[in-house]
Design a protein around this motif. Structure first.
Motif, PDB file in Angstrom:
ATOM      1  N   ASP A   1       3.174  37.150 -44.915  1.00  0.00           N
ATOM      2  CA  ASP A   1       2.541  35.910 -45.359  1.00  0.00           C
ATOM      3  C   ASP A   1       1.859  36.103 -46.713  1.00  0.00           C
ATOM      4  O   ASP A   1       1.979  35.258 -47.605  1.00  0.00           O
ATOM      5  N   ASP A   2       1.146  37.222 -46.865  1.00  0.00           N
ATOM      6  CA  ASP A   2       0.496  37.497 -48.152  1.00  0.00           C
ATOM      7  C   ASP A   2       1.530  37.619 -49.272  1.00  0.00           C
ATOM      8  O   ASP A   2       1.307  37.129 -50.385  1.00  0.00           O
ATOM      9  N   ALA A   3       2.653  38.256 -48.990  1.00  0.00           N
ATOM     10  CA  ALA A   3       3.704  38.408 -49.998  1.00  0.00           C
ATOM     11  C   ALA A   3       4.297  37.051 -50.374  1.00  0.00           C
ATOM     12  O   ALA A   3       4.565  36.783 -51.546  1.00  0.00           O
ATOM     13  N   ILE A   4       4.498  36.186 -49.395  1.00  0.00           N
ATOM     14  CA  ILE A   4       5.048  34.852 -49.662  1.00  0.00           C
ATOM     15  C   ILE A   4       4.093  34.059 -50.550  1.00  0.00           C
ATOM     16  O   ILE A   4       4.515  33.455 -51.552  1.00  0.00           O
ATOM     17  N   VAL A   5       2.813  34.075 -50.233  1.00  0.00           N
ATOM     18  CA  VAL A   5       1.835  33.345 -51.039  1.00  0.00           C
ATOM     19  C   VAL A   5       1.792  33.923 -52.459  1.00  0.00           C
ATOM     20  O   VAL A   5       1.728  33.169 -53.443  1.00  0.00           O
TER      21      VAL A   5
ATOM     22  N   ARG B   1       1.861  27.702 -44.025  1.00  0.00           N
ATOM     23  CA  ARG B   1       2.122  26.401 -44.664  1.00  0.00           C
ATOM     24  C   ARG B   1       0.906  25.953 -45.468  1.00  0.00           C
ATOM     25  O   ARG B   1       1.017  25.557 -46.627  1.00  0.00           O
ATOM     26  N   ALA B   2      -0.271  26.010 -44.848  1.00  0.00           N
ATOM     27  CA  ALA B   2      -1.496  25.568 -45.520  1.00  0.00           C
ATOM     28  C   ALA B   2      -1.773  26.421 -46.763  1.00  0.00           C
ATOM     29  O   ALA B   2      -2.143  25.889 -47.819  1.00  0.00           O
ATOM     30  N   ARG B   3      -1.597  27.724 -46.653  1.00  0.00           N
ATOM     31  CA  ARG B   3      -1.842  28.611 -47.793  1.00  0.00           C
ATOM     32  C   ARG B   3      -0.862  28.329 -48.928  1.00  0.00           C
ATOM     33  O   ARG B   3      -1.245  28.358 -50.104  1.00  0.00           O
ATOM     34  N   CYS B   4       0.385  28.062 -48.584  1.00  0.00           N
ATOM     35  CA  CYS B   4       1.389  27.802 -49.618  1.00  0.00           C
ATOM     36  C   CYS B   4       1.168  26.454 -50.298  1.00  0.00           C
ATOM     37  O   CYS B   4       1.338  26.336 -51.513  1.00  0.00           O
ATOM     38  N   VAL B   5       0.789  25.443 -49.534  1.00  0.00           N
ATOM     39  CA  VAL B   5       0.480  24.140 -50.126  1.00  0.00           C
ATOM     40  C   VAL B   5      -0.702  24.299 -51.093  1.00  0.00           C
ATOM     41  O   VAL B   5      -0.676  23.769 -52.213  1.00  0.00           O
ATOM     42  N   ALA B   6      -1.728  25.062 -50.693  1.00  0.00           N
ATOM     43  CA  ALA B   6      -2.881  25.302 -51.563  1.00  0.00           C
ATOM     44  C   ALA B   6      -2.471  26.037 -52.845  1.00  0.00           C
ATOM     45  O   ALA B   6      -3.105  25.868 -53.884  1.00  0.00           O
ATOM     46  N   ALA B   7      -1.387  26.819 -52.774  1.00  0.00           N
ATOM     47  CA  ALA B   7      -0.893  27.554 -53.945  1.00  0.00           C
ATOM     48  C   ALA B   7       0.098  26.734 -54.768  1.00  0.00           C
ATOM     49  O   ALA B   7       0.643  27.233 -55.752  1.00  0.00           O
TER      50      ALA B   7
END
Length: 169
Positions: free
Chosen positions: A123-127, A147-153
């Motif tokens: 997950d950290d790598a994806i973000v 999903r939430a972390r990626c939207v924030a990014a």
């Protein structure tokens, strides 16, 4: 280039996509990752990887390959970045040699499939990939926290069913 000349990159949460289809992936995670990679390469080369909101998705020609010569209102082939984590990282040794920018932070060319091996959390790598990539980023995962972390990014989200539907296509 993608819609309006913007590069589109689809970032695939490999563990999540593999886990969404009961094909025995748990018995051989690296083998399942190689199979998924091969399917995504075929999809990327086919020109059928059209995002649901793309004008090309609704056109009668949506089944034909889309090229960079299409008008600016029509998307071209996206690039893909597949993120491997855990036991599935062993798949990297069975895949074609990495491109010079193997860390996945540079833009993937249209139709290209890159592989990133997560050194820790997938997950950290994806973000991190989402934060580094220019242009439009679309993450394929069903993981709510990711999903939430990626939207924030700055990424958009599609579920594994979208990608698996195209792979079956």
């Amino acid at each position: 280039m993608g819609i309006g000349g913007q590069q589109v990159t689809i970032v695939v949460d490999v563990a999540n996509v593999m886990g969404s289809r009961p094909d025995g992936w748990w018995r051989d995670r690296p083998g399942a990752a190689v199979r998924l990679h091969d399917e995504i390469v075929r999809l990327a080369q086919s020109g059928r990887a059209i995002l649901p909101d793309s004008p090309a998705a609704d056109s009668p020609a949506a089944d034909s390959p889309v090229t960079d010569e299409a008008g600016p209102e029509q998307a071209s082939e996206p690039g893909f970045v597949m993120v491997l984590e855990g036991a599935a990282r062993a798949a990297a040794a069975r895949l074609p040699a990495a491109e010079p920018d193997a860390d996945g932070t540079g833009p993937a060319r249209p139709g290209e499939v890159r592989v990133v091996q997560a050194r820790g959390s997938g997950d950290d790598a994806i973000v991190a990939v989402v934060r580094e990539l220019p242009g439009r980023r679309v993450v394929v995962t069903a993981d709510r926290e990711l999903r939430a972390r990626c939207v924030a990014a700055g990424a958009e989200i599609l579920g594994p069913g979208w990608l698996l539907g195209l792979l079956r296509g």
